[in-house]
Design an enzyme around this catalytic site. Structure first.
Site, PDB file in Angstrom:
ATOM      1  N   TYR A 150       0.854  -1.186   0.000  1.00  0.00           N
ATOM      2  CA  TYR A 150       0.000   0.000   0.000  1.00  0.00           C
ATOM      3  C   TYR A 150       0.887   1.233   0.000  1.00  0.00           C
ATOM      4  O   TYR A 150       1.830   1.328   0.795  1.00  0.00           O
ATOM      5  CB  TYR A 150      -0.889   0.009   1.250  1.00  0.00           C
ATOM      6  CG  TYR A 150      -1.799   1.214   1.362  1.00  0.00           C
ATOM      7  CD1 TYR A 150      -2.858   1.398   0.478  1.00  0.00           C
ATOM      8  CD2 TYR A 150      -1.607   2.161   2.371  1.00  0.00           C
ATOM      9  CE1 TYR A 150      -3.698   2.502   0.596  1.00  0.00           C
ATOM     10  CE2 TYR A 150      -2.446   3.259   2.489  1.00  0.00           C
ATOM     11  CZ  TYR A 150      -3.489   3.427   1.600  1.00  0.00           C
ATOM     12  OH  TYR A 150      -4.319   4.515   1.719  1.00  0.00           O
ATOM     13  N   ASP A 245       9.382   2.949  -0.167  1.00  0.00           N
ATOM     14  CA  ASP A 245       8.312   3.593   0.599  1.00  0.00           C
ATOM     15  C   ASP A 245       8.507   3.206   2.060  1.00  0.00           C
ATOM     16  O   ASP A 245       8.104   2.130   2.499  1.00  0.00           O
ATOM     17  CB  ASP A 245       6.945   3.157   0.074  1.00  0.00           C
ATOM     18  CG  ASP A 245       5.804   3.822   0.851  1.00  0.00           C
ATOM     19  OD1 ASP A 245       6.104   4.582   1.796  1.00  0.00           O
ATOM     20  OD2 ASP A 245       4.629   3.580   0.503  1.00  0.00           O
ATOM     21  N   LYS A 273       4.257   8.916   8.942  1.00  0.00           N
ATOM     22  CA  LYS A 273       4.028   8.299  10.256  1.00  0.00           C
ATOM     23  C   LYS A 273       4.986   8.823  11.350  1.00  0.00           C
ATOM     24  O   LYS A 273       4.765   9.909  11.847  1.00  0.00           O
ATOM     25  CB  LYS A 273       4.026   6.780  10.117  1.00  0.00           C
ATOM     26  CG  LYS A 273       2.881   6.350   9.168  1.00  0.00           C
ATOM     27  CD  LYS A 273       2.474   4.914   9.201  1.00  0.00           C
ATOM     28  CE  LYS A 273       1.154   4.755   8.464  1.00  0.00           C
ATOM     29  NZ  LYS A 273       1.212   4.053   7.196  1.00  0.00           N
TER      30      LYS A 273
HETATM   31  C1  LIG Z   1       0.492   4.559   5.840  1.00  0.00           C
HETATM   32  C2  LIG Z   1       1.221   4.339   4.590  1.00  0.00           C
HETATM   33  C3  LIG Z   1       1.067   5.195   3.477  1.00  0.00           C
HETATM   34  C4  LIG Z   1       0.017   6.276   3.432  1.00  0.00           C
HETATM   35  O1  LIG Z   1       0.236   7.269   4.385  1.00  0.00           O
HETATM   36  P1  LIG Z   1      -1.002   8.227   4.775  1.00  0.00           P
HETATM   37  O2  LIG Z   1      -0.385   9.204   5.715  1.00  0.00           O
HETATM   38  O3  LIG Z   1      -2.039   7.336   5.389  1.00  0.00           O
HETATM   39  O4  LIG Z   1      -1.485   8.851   3.528  1.00  0.00           O
HETATM   40  C5  LIG Z   1       1.871   4.998   2.382  1.00  0.00           C
HETATM   41  N1  LIG Z   1       2.790   4.021   2.354  1.00  0.00           N
HETATM   42  C6  LIG Z   1       2.966   3.177   3.393  1.00  0.00           C
HETATM   43  C7  LIG Z   1       4.013   2.130   3.308  1.00  0.00           C
HETATM   44  C8  LIG Z   1       2.178   3.303   4.537  1.00  0.00           C
HETATM   45  O5  LIG Z   1       2.336   2.448   5.537  1.00  0.00           O
END
Ligand SMILES: *Cc1c(COP(=O)(O)O)cnc(C)c1O
Length: 437
Positions: A150, A245, A273
């Protein structure tokens, strides 16, 4: 610890009904709903350290940690102080503030693959921008992502995405025209051959490979030995941009993220995060050569009214300073406690005869209700989600708050104690009996 019968839910139920009339599903992010696990979601009114309290005053040991950011626990004093003092000077200016460079310095010092970083307000914005930048840099159209990973909810990345998409069992999202995802290639994770094949088939057309170097969004699934090395070699050879990511793994699996842990330098990194200390922050960064394409220096446009918000920057700085100054104690400590927890719960499952396997990297982990091993989306999706739902609800009834989905990683932080862990393992022993019943 509230017993299975004593947990009151009147206030949470009332709040849920009210919210459902005002907000789709009563939630502002689908992963918060209990659709896949059943039962009533507690409405949280307070958190301190590793615990949270709901509107009926039930207390929980929290392993969600706001889905990753709260590695120092709820209401961490350093972070709170930083937010309060920043707020007293005004909440937003739409002009440059010193705190943006403060956080940038902390991030760049921890991630040698980055020479410049741009702050945004969410992980979604970070990955969306990184993809745009990779396309601008390579002047190519195709992007490679992996099934079950994701990367936020931008159109091009909502293909075989994990997280809520996986939890709700939907293939992608309505409202995304297929033309918008025609350049997205979704390949199986942990399969080097599939990547080689894609680069052969789309010779000189693939702009980037984006990957969660430790996947958290189909549950925790680590990269196999040498998989990340292979991605690095292939992208280098094919002159495509490698994007790690690290929105979830950054400052989580190690202070320097998965790239430090596995000693690999991606071309672009996305963060989120933890770097916001519990406030909305995302970031993307890389070499000067690539980052200098970003406006106003270059032609790749990306902007944000509240980007680099002073409260968020202050919270992030306080968070990262604490982690940096204590990293040699913090990371081994949460690794050890997580191991104890994960292995303790797995042993309880074994004793109860419940088929279960687990994946863990440092303080992120998942118990999968399948004999396993879980190495990609195909194997993750073999999990018994009904059994997970029963386990989840039995744990919640005993005051243990886990992510309400089989396909989301759980987190442990510095505020969790030995007692929390023992209590959680004891609750799991009882919960596995409920799974079988
Ligand atoms: C949480 C997450 C996102 C999205 O971040 P948001 O702040 O919810 O938009 C993208 N990539 C990874 C790997 C994530 O864990």
């Amino acid at each position: 610890m509230p017993s299975m019968t004593s947990r009151k839910l009147e206030q949470s139920r009332r709040l849920q009904q009210r919210a459902e009339n005002l907000i789709p599903g009563g939630v502002n992010s689908p992963v918060r709903a209990f659709k896949s696990v059943g039962g009533d979601p507690p409405f949280i009114v307070r958190g301190k350290g590793s615990h949270v309290w709901d509107a009926d005053e039930n207390e929980y040991i929290d392993y969600v940690g706001s889905w990753g950011p709260l590695i120092l626990g709820h209401a961490a004093p350093d972070v709170l102080d930083a937010i309060v003092s920043a707020a007293c000077n005004g909440t937003s200016f739409g002009a440059s503030t010193p705190s943006e460079a403060d956080l940038a310095e902390l991030v760049l010092a921890a991630y040698p693959s980055m020479q410049k970083v741009r702050f945004v307000s969410s992980g979604t914005e970070a990955t969306m921008s990184a993809i745009r930048l990779a396309r601008a840099y390579t002047k190519r159209k195709y992007i490679v992502k992996f099934e079950g990973c994701y990367h936020g909810h931008s159109d091009a990345l909502l293909v075989k995405a994990g997280s809520g998409i996986a939890t709700l069992g939907i293939p992608g999202s309505a409202g995304v025209p297929e033309e918008f995802t025609q350049f997205t290639l979704a390949l199986p994770f942990n399969n080097t051959h599939a990547v080689e094949y894609a680069f052969q088939k789309f010779k000189h057309q693939i702009a980037c490979v984006i990957v969660e170097p430790v996947v958290g969004n189909m549950g925790c699934v680590p990269a196999a030995d040498d998989y990340l090395v292979a991605l690095r070699l292939i992208t280098e050879r094919e002159k495509a941009v490698l994007i790690f990511d690290e929105v979830m793994t950054g400052f989580r699996v190690a202070y320097g993220g998965a790239q430090e842990l596995y000693n690999i330098r991606p071309d672009l990194t996305t963060l989120g995060k933890i770097i916001g200390g519990g406030l909305p922050v995302g970031a993307y960064g890389g070499s000067n050569e690539i980052m200098n394409l970003v406006a106003p220096l270059g032609p790749m446009y990306q902007a944000g009214t509240l980007s680099g918000n002073p409260l968020a920057m202050a919270a992030g700085c306080a968070m990262l300073k604490r982690l940096r100054d204590h990293k040699s104690e913090i990371y081994p400590q949460i690794d050890k406690l997580s191991r104890e927890l994960v292995e303790g719960v797995a042993a309880a499952a074994k004793d109860a005869g419940v088929p279960l396997c687990y994946n863990r990297v440092g303080s992120m982990f998942t118990w999968f209700f399948t004999a396993g091993p879980v190495i990609d989306w195909d194997s993750a999706s073999k999990s018994n989600t009904t059994a997970f739902g029963n386990f989840f609800r039995a744990m919640l009834d005993q005051g243990i708050y886990l992510p309400p989905s089989q396909f989301e990683a759980a987190f442990l932080g510095t505020a969790h104690t030995q007692e929390d862990v023992q209590q959680t393992i004891a609750a799991a022993r009882l919960s596995f009996a409920a799974v079988k019943a």
